[in-house]
Design a protein around this motif. Structure first.
Motif, mmCIF file in Angstrom:
data_model
loop_
_atom_site.group_PDB
_atom_site.id
_atom_site.type_symbol
_atom_site.label_atom_id
_atom_site.label_comp_id
_atom_site.label_asym_id
_atom_site.label_seq_id
_atom_site.Cartn_x
_atom_site.Cartn_y
_atom_site.Cartn_z
ATOM 1 N N SER A 123 0.914 -0.997 0.093
ATOM 2 C CA SER A 123 0.240 0.108 -0.028
ATOM 3 C C SER A 123 0.798 1.215 0.105
ATOM 4 O O SER A 123 0.503 2.286 -0.416
ATOM 5 C CB SER A 123 -0.920 0.143 1.210
ATOM 6 O OG SER A 123 -1.781 -1.026 1.020
ATOM 7 N N GLY A 125 5.099 3.021 0.099
ATOM 8 C CA GLY A 125 6.526 2.601 0.328
ATOM 9 C C GLY A 125 7.101 2.000 -0.855
ATOM 10 O O GLY A 125 8.391 1.602 -0.864
ATOM 11 N N THR A 127 7.684 2.924 -4.100
ATOM 12 C CA THR A 127 8.855 3.616 -4.977
ATOM 13 C C THR A 127 10.044 3.742 -3.959
ATOM 14 O O THR A 127 11.275 3.628 -4.656
ATOM 15 C CB THR A 127 8.208 5.082 -5.352
ATOM 16 O OG1 THR A 127 7.063 4.878 -6.276
ATOM 17 C CG2 THR A 127 9.244 5.780 -6.032
ATOM 18 N N ASN A 151 4.287 2.043 -12.460
ATOM 19 C CA ASN A 151 3.744 0.947 -11.904
ATOM 20 C C ASN A 151 2.530 0.381 -12.383
ATOM 21 O O ASN A 151 2.053 -0.589 -11.729
ATOM 22 C CB ASN A 151 3.870 1.294 -10.338
ATOM 23 C CG ASN A 151 2.534 2.068 -9.978
ATOM 24 O OD1 ASN A 151 1.826 2.503 -10.645
ATOM 25 N ND2 ASN A 151 2.776 2.611 -8.623
ATOM 26 N N GLU A 173 8.130 -1.742 -9.907
ATOM 27 C CA GLU A 173 7.152 -1.481 -8.928
ATOM 28 C C GLU A 173 5.391 -1.868 -9.403
ATOM 29 O O GLU A 173 5.323 -1.588 -10.618
ATOM 30 C CB GLU A 173 7.165 0.126 -8.713
ATOM 31 C CG GLU A 173 5.832 0.710 -7.861
ATOM 32 C CD GLU A 173 6.025 2.219 -7.565
ATOM 33 O OE1 GLU A 173 7.138 2.691 -7.539
ATOM 34 O OE2 GLU A 173 5.189 2.954 -7.022
ATOM 35 N N HIS A 296 11.796 0.251 7.672
ATOM 36 C CA HIS A 296 11.141 -0.979 6.841
ATOM 37 C C HIS A 296 11.398 -1.220 5.638
ATOM 38 O O HIS A 296 11.616 -2.181 5.108
ATOM 39 C CB HIS A 296 9.727 -1.024 7.306
ATOM 40 C CG HIS A 296 9.147 -1.454 8.722
ATOM 41 N ND1 HIS A 296 8.733 -0.870 9.725
ATOM 42 C CD2 HIS A 296 9.077 -2.705 9.027
ATOM 43 C CE1 HIS A 296 8.532 -1.531 10.761
ATOM 44 N NE2 HIS A 296 8.740 -2.936 10.381
ATOM 45 N N GLY A 327 9.122 14.367 -2.456
ATOM 46 C CA GLY A 327 7.728 14.353 -2.048
ATOM 47 C C GLY A 327 7.349 13.117 -0.975
ATOM 48 O O GLY A 327 6.132 12.965 -0.582
ATOM 49 N N ARG A 328 8.326 12.214 -0.876
ATOM 50 C CA ARG A 328 8.025 11.125 0.161
ATOM 51 C C ARG A 328 8.809 11.341 1.407
ATOM 52 O O ARG A 328 9.936 10.917 1.280
ATOM 53 C CB ARG A 328 8.668 9.867 -0.702
ATOM 54 C CG ARG A 328 7.631 9.237 -1.700
ATOM 55 C CD ARG A 328 7.753 9.962 -2.896
ATOM 56 N NE ARG A 328 6.968 9.076 -4.144
ATOM 57 C CZ ARG A 328 7.194 9.311 -5.212
ATOM 58 N NH1 ARG A 328 7.690 10.415 -5.761
ATOM 59 N NH2 ARG A 328 6.669 8.464 -6.009
ATOM 60 N N ALA A 350 -2.823 5.088 6.263
ATOM 61 C CA ALA A 350 -1.521 4.312 6.627
ATOM 62 C C ALA A 350 -0.135 5.294 6.566
ATOM 63 O O ALA A 350 0.751 5.239 7.274
ATOM 64 C CB ALA A 350 -1.449 2.919 6.064
#
Ligand code: ATP
Ligand code: MG
Length: 470
Positions: A123, A125, A127, A151, A173, A296, A327-328, A350
């Protein structure tokens, strides 16, 4: 999108299972294109039916531009004149579904290489984990990877069509928003290693519930022919898949049962630190990324590395070189010891929970306040109101000092925050430019600011505004 690949018409017919309507079997194409503007003269043009545009409307333009062949679907086939195509010596293949045909061509191409593939789904993470995994594998192999966030059923085939003879590994991905999509993507790329990062409430409009998301992600394992599965043991739902899987598994997480494990996690201004435990070895790691969720993601990448025979030290060294993806949870240092977490690329419950944990970790390290500027989470269907109320509650429970909110669901986010104890002087609903001004006025030394919302909400404007103002 366009790929520089060579196929004959008969190979296209064989790969797609389509019907050849015109053109000699040995007609040779030197590229595959789906956009008539970028198609080149000896290309095969595949008319993809998209959400907004239909490639069949551009077939004539592509032919006039000189393409050597077309792939069209049965529904549109009648409106094309085969006599004219034959006169033009144009190759024409008719298939039931052109997107599926692109996938089949890419699969055929992928099978022509002795390359191993690691496919990453989950759901959140994907990329970031793809980037970490590619870095780890690149310590030992020549690696190809998806560009950006490619993806889906277009992006994945074009990623595979970018494979070359030098590549030994590829990292791809797999994304989805409805059932059956991961199954199809898995069949296209035929991975040697499949990774599931986590399962959370995302794309609920298409999948109904978290159990639906789990089933959809599980399609990866169902289509992997018992190859190696890399699974997150700390995710309750993903770990249930581990119990059922018949093939080899490499489990990662913080618990003692994980084969690839993290302990002693510490958050610092420059990034998160932890001890990486691999078999009998323990190595200190300093990431350039922030927050527990990045640990993780790094463990997932390390697990792929272990499975592919990369040494523990090479894995550690590679993880330490990876920069955040734009942006992450990209932490930016501003003046006056203020840090901004730019998480404006996407949002769901999440990933918000993960980002708030990162915010807490950074504020704890700086002994400063927590500020959030948020907008809507999209594609949550009937769950939208509850999810935004919960977001407000989460901010309050985390101890956030100031909460700035924009977007359609702003009222519900504010309601959740107020009900969970935030004061009238702590919660503000406003337009994005005003949020920048008000936040910039309120900020103090050592503050940590999280900016997040689904990409289409444009929270990157707030990030830019704050970078300019502070
Ligand atoms: P998309 O579905 O849009 O392709 P993605 O799965 O590729 O997203 P990333 O783009 O790597 O995920 O990260 C998106 C956001 O998810 C990050 O900004 C961060 O807030 C959050 N995130 C990253 N890794 C994790 C993780 N392991 N668990 C939970 N949230 C995460
Ligand atoms: Mg992605």
């Amino acid at each position: 999108m366009r790929a520089n690949v060579t196929f004959t018409l008969s190979e296209i017919v064989q790969a797609t299972g389509g019907e050849r309507f015109s053109g000699t079997p040995d007609l040779c194409f030197s590229g595959i294109a789906i956009d008539s503007r970028t198609a080149m003269s000896s290309d095969l043009f595949i008319a993809i039916v998209g959400e907004r545009l239909d490639g069949h409307d551009f077939v004539r333009q592509a032919i006039n531009g000189g393409v050597r062949g077309i792939v069209i679907d049965k529904k549109h086939a009648e409106s094309f004149s085969y006599a004219r195509m034959a006169k033009l010596e144009l190759g024409c293949v008719v298939v039931p579904d052109t997107t599926e045909a692109l996938g089949k061509i890419a699969n055929q191409y992928r099978k022509g290489f002795g390359v191993s593939i690691a496919a990453i789904t989950g759901s959140n993470g994907k990329t970031t984990t793809k980037e970490l995994t590619a870095a780890v594998l690149a310590a030992k192999y020549r690696v190809h990877k998806s560009t950006g966030n490619h993806n889906n059923q277009i992006g994945l085939p074009f990623t595979l069509l970018g494979l070359g003879p030098a590549h030994q590994w590829a990292v791809v991905e797999l994304g989805m928003n409805h059932f059956g999509e991961i199954a199809r993507l898995t069949q296209i790329c035929e991975p040697d290693i499949g990774v599931i990062t986590n399962v959370g409430p995302g794309h609920l409009e298409g999948l109904g519930s978290v159990e639906g998301v789990l089933a959809a992600k599980g399609e990866l394992l169902e289509n992997m022919a018992n190859k190696t599965a890399v699974l997150n043991l700390d995710d309750k739902l993903v770990s249930t898949l581990a119990d059922k899987y018949q093939g080899e598994t490499v489990l990662f997480g913080k618990g003692a049962k994980a084969q690839v494990r993290a302990k002693n996690i510490k958050h610092a201004n420059e990034g998160v630190r932890f001890t990486l435990c691999l078999k009998d070895e323990e190595l200190p790691v300093q990431l350039r990324l922030h927050g527990d969720c990045m640990v993780h993601n790094a463990l997932a990448a390390a697990a792929v590395g272990v499975s592919a025979g990369v040494s523990p030290k090479e894995i550690r060294d590679a993880l330490e070189t990876v920069n955040p993806v734009k942006g992450r949870q990209n932490v930016v240092s501003l003046g006056n010891d203020v840090q901004l977490i730019d998480d404006a690329y996407n949002a769901n419950p999440a990933s918000f929970a993960a980002a708030v944990m990162t915010l807490q970790a950074l504020a704890k390290a700086s002994k400063g306040r927590m500020i959030m500027a948020v907008s809507d989470m999209m594609e949550l269907g009937d769950y939208s109101v509850d999810a935004h109320m919960e977001l407000g509650r989460m901010a309050a429970q985390a101890g956030v000092s100031l909460l700035f909110i924009s977007g359609y669901y702003a009222g519900w986010t504010a309601k959740g925050a107020r009900e969970a104890g935030m004061g009238i002087d702590q919660v503000f609903i406003d337009e994005k430019p005003n949020i920048v001004t008000r936040l910039a006025e309120a900020v103090q030394a050592k503050d940590r600011i999280l900016v997040k919302g689904s990409n289409s909400t444009g929270m990157s404007e707030v990030v830019q505004g704050l970078k300019d103002a502070l």
